[in-house]
Structures are given as C-alpha cells and as structure tokens.
Design an enzyme around this catalytic site. Structure first.
Site, short mmCIF file in Angstrom:
data_model
loop_
_atom_site.label_atom_id
_atom_site.label_comp_id
_atom_site.label_asym_id
_atom_site.label_seq_id
_atom_site.Cartn_x
_atom_site.Cartn_y
_atom_site.Cartn_z
CB ALA A 1 -5.25 -20.20 6.13
CD GLU B 1 -8.30 -25.71 10.69
OE1 GLU B 1 -7.87 -24.83 9.92
OE2 GLU B 1 -7.57 -26.31 11.49
CD GLU C 1 -5.68 -27.48 6.66
OE1 GLU C 1 -6.13 -28.58 6.29
OE2 GLU C 1 -6.38 -26.61 7.21
N GLY D 1 -8.81 -24.00 6.68
CA GLY D 1 -9.31 -23.03 7.66
C GLY D 1 -10.79 -22.75 7.47
N1 3HC Z 1 -5.13 -19.16 -0.29
C1 3HC Z 1 -4.75 -18.30 -1.27
N2 3HC Z 1 -5.10 -18.47 -2.56
C2 3HC Z 1 -5.85 -19.52 -2.87
C3 3HC Z 1 -6.28 -20.44 -1.91
C4 3HC Z 1 -5.88 -20.24 -0.57
N3 3HC Z 1 -6.25 -21.07 0.41
N4 3HC Z 1 -7.01 -21.40 -2.52
C5 3HC Z 1 -7.06 -21.06 -3.82
N5 3HC Z 1 -6.37 -19.92 -4.02
C6 3HC Z 1 -6.21 -19.18 -5.30
C7 3HC Z 1 -5.41 -19.97 -6.33
O1 3HC Z 1 -4.03 -19.73 -6.17
C8 3HC Z 1 -5.95 -19.36 -7.61
O2 3HC Z 1 -5.34 -18.10 -7.78
P1 3HC Z 1 -5.10 -17.52 -9.25
O3 3HC Z 1 -6.44 -17.40 -9.89
O4 3HC Z 1 -4.40 -16.25 -9.00
O5 3HC Z 1 -4.25 -18.55 -9.93
C9 3HC Z 1 -7.42 -19.12 -7.30
O6 3HC Z 1 -7.51 -19.09 -5.87
C10 3HC Z 1 -8.36 -20.17 -7.82
O7 3HC Z 1 -7.86 -21.44 -7.44
P2 3HC Z 1 -8.03 -22.71 -8.37
O8 3HC Z 1 -7.56 -22.40 -9.73
O9 3HC Z 1 -7.40 -23.84 -7.64
O10 3HC Z 1 -9.62 -22.82 -8.38
P3 3HC Z 1 -10.53 -24.10 -8.36
O11 3HC Z 1 -11.91 -23.61 -8.43
O12 3HC Z 1 -10.05 -25.10 -9.37
O13 3HC Z 1 -10.31 -24.79 -6.92
C11 3HC Z 1 -10.07 -24.86 -4.54
C12 3HC Z 1 -10.69 -24.13 -5.74
C13 3HC Z 1 -10.65 -26.27 -4.42
C14 3HC Z 1 -10.38 -24.05 -3.29
C15 3HC Z 1 -8.56 -24.97 -4.75
O14 3HC Z 1 -8.06 -23.68 -5.06
C16 3HC Z 1 -7.78 -25.47 -3.58
O15 3HC Z 1 -7.67 -26.65 -3.38
N6 3HC Z 1 -7.22 -24.56 -2.77
C17 3HC Z 1 -6.39 -24.87 -1.67
C18 3HC Z 1 -7.20 -25.27 -0.49
C19 3HC Z 1 -6.30 -25.47 0.69
O16 3HC Z 1 -5.27 -26.07 0.63
N7 3HC Z 1 -6.72 -24.93 1.83
C20 3HC Z 1 -5.97 -25.02 3.03
C21 3HC Z 1 -5.19 -23.77 3.19
S1 3HC Z 1 -4.10 -23.86 4.53
C22 3HC Z 1 -5.08 -23.57 5.89
O17 3HC Z 1 -6.25 -23.40 5.78
C23 3HC Z 1 -4.34 -23.53 7.16
C24 3HC Z 1 -5.23 -23.59 8.32
O18 3HC Z 1 -5.38 -24.89 8.75
C25 3HC Z 1 -4.69 -22.74 9.44
#
Ligand code: 3HC
Ligand code: NAI
Length: 704
Positions: A61, A105, A125, A102
C-alpha cells in the site's frame, strides 16, 4: 499511467508501473480494476498476468496515503483483491524482486502465483505499527500454514521466494510451502505467459486461497504460545498482538469474519501514535539521505580502499564496518604495540560473533585478511577514504591531517571522527578542505547505527554524496550535521544532562531521574548511562566548557562526584554502587548523602520533583536545543534530529524522536512548560527557541 495493459496472444498482462516500488496508491488500484474488467470483456483473453515494472512487483500500500481520503477512496485494496479473486478468467501473479505488504496480499488474491528466485516476500506492516489490512492475516496462513505465516506476519521479516514454492514443483528440496506454483529461473515474463496459456486452457473455477483450510494439530495451543512470546517483546507496540488476534479470528470464525476483524484492527492501529512514530522513522531514515542542495544524481567517488588512523576504541570499530562490507582497510598506528592491540581487539570481537553462531569461522579469517596493519603513512597512498580516529586533541589532529595532505592521493576523502572539535579547523590543516568531512561514529562503532556526517564550510558536494552512499553500504543511518559544538546529538544531550544535574540539586536522586525517563521509554537514564560511559569523560568536557563559556550556568554536582574518584562502572562506583562482575546499578547511600549536602551548601531548597517534571525537563531540553539547531541550519529538517536520537541515543522508537514527540504534545504546551521552568530556580538554562513560539502561534509543529 500507473498501470500498463497489453495483450499477448490470448493473455492480458497488467503491469503495475508506479515507480519507485509500485506502491498501491489510488491510481494504481484503479488501473488494476480497469485492467481486470477490460480482460473480462475481451473474448480473446483467456488468462491474465499481473506483474510489476521496474524494481518491484509491489512494495505494498502507498504509505503516504495513510490517514488521507485517498486511502479509503474506491477502489480500495479490498475491492481490488476481491475483483482479482472474483475474475472468471484465471489471474496469475508474476513476482520478482519485492512483494511486500499489500503487494503480497494482492498476489494472494490471484488464482496462481509464480516467482523469480531471490524475490523478497514479506508482510512488513508490523514494522509500521499496523497489521496486514488487506487479507494478509487470513490468506497467508491458508497458503503456507499457520506457523510459517504467523512468524512472517509478527516479525515482518522477508523470506526468499524460493523457500515458498509448492512442494514437488520447482526447486525440489527448498520447497516447503504452497505460496508459489512455480519458481522460475529464466525469463519470468515468458514463463508467466506460458503458465497463463496452460491454466487459461483449463475450465474454471480456478483455485482461491480463501477456500483453503488452515490445517494445524493444535492451532489454539500454538496461538497461545505465540501470544505469550510476542507479549514479552512487543511491550510498547500494539501491532504484533493484534496480528495474532486477527489470525486467531480467522482460525476460529472462518475467512469472512476474520477479514472483517482484521479490517477493524487495521483502522484502529493506523491511527495510533505508535504507528505514526514508526512511519515517521521509515520516511525519516530515507529523508536523511537527501541533502537539500546536493542533487540525487551528484556523481560519487569510488571507494574501494579505506584507511583508518588510530586503532583504539573507535578506530577498530570503524575499521570493522568497512571490513564487514568487504572493503579492505589499512589500519595505521604510531606504535607496534598499539597496532597489535587494536588488531587483536578486532579479532576478539569477531571471535565472539563466531561463538554466538552469527559468523562462520572461515568468514572470520576472510575478514581479518582484509586488514593491512601498518606504521607507515606511505601505505596510505592508495586509499580512497581515510578516517582519522586518534586522540581528541587539536594538535594531534593537526599533525595527522598535515601528514595525510602529503601522502593521500588526489581526490581521496579525508574524514575525522572527532566528537567535539571544529571540522573547519581540521580541514584548514590541509590544502584540500573540499575533501575533508566529519564522520562521527558512535561507540561501539561496529554496532551503533548512527553516523553523523559533518559538513564543513568547504566540504564538496560529491564528498557528501559519496559518504552518504557509503554509509548505506555499511548499514548506517547517516544524518548530515553542520559544524557546531557537539554537532546535533551531543549538543542536545548536553542540555538534557544539564537539567538532570540541576534536578539533583533541587531535590531528585539519580535513581528517581533514571526511573522516570526509562519509564518514558529511554533505554537508559542519564546517570546509569554516565556510569557506563565513565563520568570522567563528561568531567573533561565540562572543564573545557567552563573555560569556553565562563558565563554559562552549570551545576557543579557531577564535579563533586568525580573529585571522589567515582568514575562509574569501571571504578566500581559512580552515581550508583556496583558489585564486582555485576552491572546492576544499586542506589548509593554515600552518593545520595553527597547530593543532599551539596544542595545545602548551594542553598538550594530540596523539594519533591514529580516524574512528570523530570520527563518534561529532560525531553523539552532536547526539543528546545533541537529547535535552535534547526533555526541555525545545523540540521536541515526535524526528522533528521529524530533519526539521530532514535538511532544513537536510545530515544523510544514508539515516540518517534524528540521533535515528533513535541509535535504530539503540541508546541503550545511545550512553550508553556519551557516558560514555566524558565521562571524557576536554575531557569536561566531555559532560553526558549524563538521557532517554538512562532510555530505554536501558527498552530503548527516541527513536522508540519
Ligand atoms: N509506500 C510509499 N512509498 C514507499 C513504499 C510504500 N509502501 N515503499 C517504499 N516507498 C518509497 C520510499 O519512501 C522511497 O522513497 P524516496 O525515494 O522518495 O525516498 C522509495 O520508495 C524507495 O524506497 P527504498 O529507498 O526503501 O528502496 P529499496 O529498494 O531500498 O527498498 C523496499 C524497497 C524493500 C520496498 C522498501 O522500500 C520497503 O521496505 N518498503 C516498505 C514496504 C512496506 O512496509 N510495505 C507495507 C506497506 S503497508 C501495507 O501494505 C498495508 C496493507 O496491508 C493494507
Ligand atoms: P582511543 O584513545 O581509544 O584511541 C586513539 C588511538 O589513536 C590510540 O590507539 C592511539 O595510539 C592512536 N593515536 C594517537 N595518536 C596517533 C597518531 N598521531 N597517529 C596514529 N594513531 C594515533 O580513543 P577513541 O575513544 O577511539 O577516540 C578516537 C577519536 O574518536 C577521538 O577523536 C574521539 O573524540 C572520537 N570519538 C570517540 C567516541 C567514544 O565513545 N570513545 C565516540 C565518537 C567519537
């Protein structure tokens, strides 16, 4: 366009195309639904492939949409997944690189999943203070089994795709679960099309994860076991226990009820201060690497060979960071004995890691082989980066930097690990101040995540860009600080300690102060911390301060302690008493009496100080100095200060750092408290930062 739609000989391919990580924001979600419907309406299409462009299938997400209207605007992720799952034509998720949150998911809503090996699969998450809110707690246990799923959900840790293949299919031997129908070594896109044609030719209905059963011989027992283990470690975070509750709801009441319960938990968690703090830290960590006037495409210098000057406490730890990342290090000392001691300590550290089973014995030797010990500056001529970690005396730094200026190759970066000296003065010892930068590691340097990168007035932009990139490689959280006394972290902590000492004079005792701030969430209170680090270190700094700032008001109570030789754990006593071989801090009668008599001599009337006052004075002292640091441009954003405190000073993560905490309390309230303390004894230590009053008047916070 956030989603691309193409057809290939009877197969529709829906490609998420929302860089950088195909976050499932509103336009992406709408694009997927549109694509699925288009495919339903095209009689030529027999199957649908869902995949991601660029460096991820999907990172989940879009976190930036949380708590905004877009998050709940249709199509929500629930609607998207329902649409995918309800498709009459089979949907195949083709996963590479990353499928998280997400994103996973969504894939679980597909009828089939194939993956490239090495893709990171996770429901992270919980690391953002929430739980998987789009069916993850319901479908993952049905796909890979209760135990494996609960582990993934509660830890948030990624698992490699090849570990999650169907038994008996690709990668026999590794296969131990049923997430992927195939793990494909070759071209994923080609394999996805072939798979789609194969299943597209089959008559429906196609399998849905939601219809699978959760098989477990004793689900209730396992869930209780998981709950007990998680409760012990997740103290200040509500997320992990809610994950267990949601999985349990699905096990007990079936898929639909479980899904509804999961959704309620998600809505509640996303609004908690803990989740807010964790998301602040997630974005703060990434924002820290962006320097306002240094463009992200600034060319960086190649760092293949590092040298470290001084193999003492810091030099050894600093060297280990580079060695761990596979970068060879030349370690220089003035005397063979010091060199041998330094190298010996590094070996001992690695041996301890081997003993704990965290490093293979052969890796130890490989790492040690990357060190070249030397007594000669001639051996530094190939170094791309030289980090100085010698005694904290300007004269010694001068000798070293003058020598480095003679021997270092052109373009080599010359860094100092100084914690208190002026980086501009150090740079001026060379004829290349543009190549000089501060790299302020924290002790133990091989463990602590924080690295303050100190930008001198002449430091070149490409030097900063290089050091920030290198920091990521050695797994540090790097924050840029301008030049000032103590940089960001130590400059702020000085005000915190100043308040702690005043409170002893005014009526508190060390154990009360420590207890109150530890209850607030700090890993260690100021007095236990000082006993650990050595009270003589602070004493030496204060002596310098008294000379530099003769008009500044400090409590002399800690000097009195040091005059009795109570330097902390290393002398068997400090603010507390210690027993041999035991690090427990026992309140000390002698010290408490010393404190009481000190108050008497200082004519300070001792009064009962509440825990609330202790926390306010300590934390708001950080906030007030942090605000000044922002006003002066020493830090470029409030979240940088928070990252310093979260990664280097044990500030409670669930409060998001001092500046976010101040926003949570409200700057109006912070201002009122500071004005109140300023009007009391020792109030001259409180000079309200003008920006606090300005922001409070506008009803704003440091973070907007
Ligand atoms: N939403 C919005 N922005 C995100 C994002 C997300 N889920 N995941 C990454 N980004 C953004 C980062 O903020 C960063 O932005 P920037 O360049 O402006 O600083 C850019 O994407 C690149 O991120 P990284 O520097 O972390 O890139 P990496 O290649 O090192 O890592 C990744 C990629 C493994 C996907 C890492 O970004 C990560 O762990 N992201 C979070 C994943 C996460 O927590 N997902 C769950 C989201 S909550 C959800 O899905 C709810 C659902 O259950 C309903
Ligand atoms: P230390 O005393 O443990 O190590 C210093 C080492 O430098 C000694 O081994 C000494 O032999 C060597 N040395 C001295 N002069 C030298 C020279 N001219 N050439 C080569 N080697 C020389 O000191 P420590 O604690 O490692 O501190 C080093 C630097 O790191 C200081 O600037 C200090 O302020 C800074 N620092 C220290 C932290 C700490 O917690 N100890 C934290 C962050 C920074």
């Amino acid at each position: 366009m956030a989603v691309d739609y193409t057809t290939h000989d009877g197969v529709a391919v829906i490609t998420l195309n929302n860089p950088p990580v195909n976050g499932l924001g509103l336009s992406t979600r709408a694009g997927i639904v549109e694509g699925i419907e288009r495919a339903q309406n095209d009689p030529a299409v027999k199957a649908i492939v869902l995949t991601g462009a660029g460096k991820a299938f999907s990172g989940g997400a879009d976190i930036t949409e949380f708590n905004t209207p877009k998050a709940t605007q249709e199509p929500t992720l629930h609607t998207v997944i329902k649409t995918v799952e309800g498709s009459a034509k089979p949907v195949i998720a083709a996963i590479h690189s990353v499928a998280m949150g997400g994103g996973l998911e969504l894939a679980l809503g597909a009828h089939y999943r194939i993956a490239a090996p090495g893709a990171q699969i996770a429901l992270p998450e919980v690391k953002l203070g929430i739980l998987p809110g789009a069916g993850g707690t319901q479908r993952l246990p049905r796909a890979i089994g209760l135990e494996a799923a609960l582990n993934m959900i509660v830890s948030g840790a990624p698992v490699m795709s090849e570990k999650l293949a169907h038994p008996g299919l690709a990668h026999p031997g590794l296969a131990d679960s049923g997430l992927f129908d195939e793990v494909v070594e070759g071209d994923l896109a080609e394999a996805a099309l072939a798979f789609a044609r194969k299943v597209g030719a089959k008559a429906g209905p196609h399998p849905k994860v939601r219809d699978r059963k959760i098989e477990h011989p004793n689900a209730a027992g396992f869930i209780q076991f998981a709950r007990n283990s998680v409760a012990a470690v997740a103290k200040n975070f509500p997320g992990p226990l809610k994950c267990i509750d949601a999985v349990e709801a699905g096990v007990q009441n079936g898929f639909d009820k479980g899904l509804a319960f999961e959704r309620d938990c998600f809505i509640a968690l996303v609004q908690t201060p803990e989740s807010h703090a964790l998301r602040h830290a997630f974005f703060g960590e990434r924002a820290a690497s962006k320097i306002p006037d240094v463009p992200s495409d600034t060319p960086v210098r190649d760092i293949k060979q590092v040298a470290v000057i001084g193999a003492g406490t810091m030099g050894g730890g600093i060297a280990m960071n580079f060695i761990n990342a596979g970068i060879p290090v030349t370690l220089l000392e003035t005397k063979q004995e010091a060199l041998d001691r330094g190298v010996g300590t590094i070996r001992k550290n690695y041996e301890a890691t081997v003993k704990k089973g965290k490093l293979k014995p052969e890796a130890l030797e490989q790492r040690m082989a990357l060190i070249t010990p030397t007594l000669s500056y001639d051996d530094l001529k190939n170094a791309d980066l030289i980090v100085e970690a010698v005694f904290e005396e300007l004269g010694v730094k001068e000798q070293v930097f003058k020598r480095l200026d003679e021997v270092a190759k052109p373009g080599a970066i010359l860094a100092s690990n100084t914690s208190t000296l002026d980086v501009d003065k150090i740079a001026a010892f060379t004829k290349r101040p543009q190549d000089v930068v501060g790299m302020h590691f924290f002790s133990p340097a091989n463990v602590m995540k924080l690295l303050e990168v100190v930008r001198g007035k002449d430091t070149a932009k490409d030097v900063l860009a290089t050091v920030m990139k290198l920091a990521k490689k050695i797994k540090k959280t790097a924050v840029v600080s301008g030049v000032c006394d103590g940089f960001i972290g130590n400059r702020m902590i000085e005000q915190y300690i100043r308040q702690a000492l005043f409170m002893l004079e005014e009526g508190a005792l060390p154990a009360q102060v420590d207890k109150a701030i530890e209850k607030f969430g700090f890993a260690m209170g100021p007095f236990r911390m000082s006993d650990l680090a050595g009270n003589d270190i602070g004493w030496a700094i204060r002596k310098r301060r008294y000379q530099e700032h003769p008009d500044m008001h400090y409590s002399k109570i800690a000097d009195r302690l040091c005059e009795t030789g109570r330097f902390g754990q290393k002398t068997g006593g400090g603010w507390y008493d210690y027993k041999a071989g035991d690090r427990t801090a026992y309140p000390s009668k002698v010290v408490d009496e010393m404190i009481t008599s000190f108050s008497k001599e200082a004519n300070a009337e001792r009064r009962k100080i509440s825990d609330e006052e202790i926390v306010e004075r300590l934390v708001f002292a950080l906030v007030n100095e942090g605000a000044k640091i922002l006003e002066e441009g020493i830090a470029s954003k409030a979240s940088d200060i928070d990252m310093v405190y979260l990664t280097g000073y044990g500030f409670p993560l669930y409060r998001g750092g001092p500046m976010l905490y101040a926003d949570t309390v409200g700057l109006y309230n912070v201002e009122r408290a500071i004005r109140r303390y300023a009007s009391r004894p020792n109030g001259d230590a409180w000079q309200l930062a003008p920006s606090i009053a300005e922001l409070a008047a506008k009803g704003r916070g440091f973070n907007g």
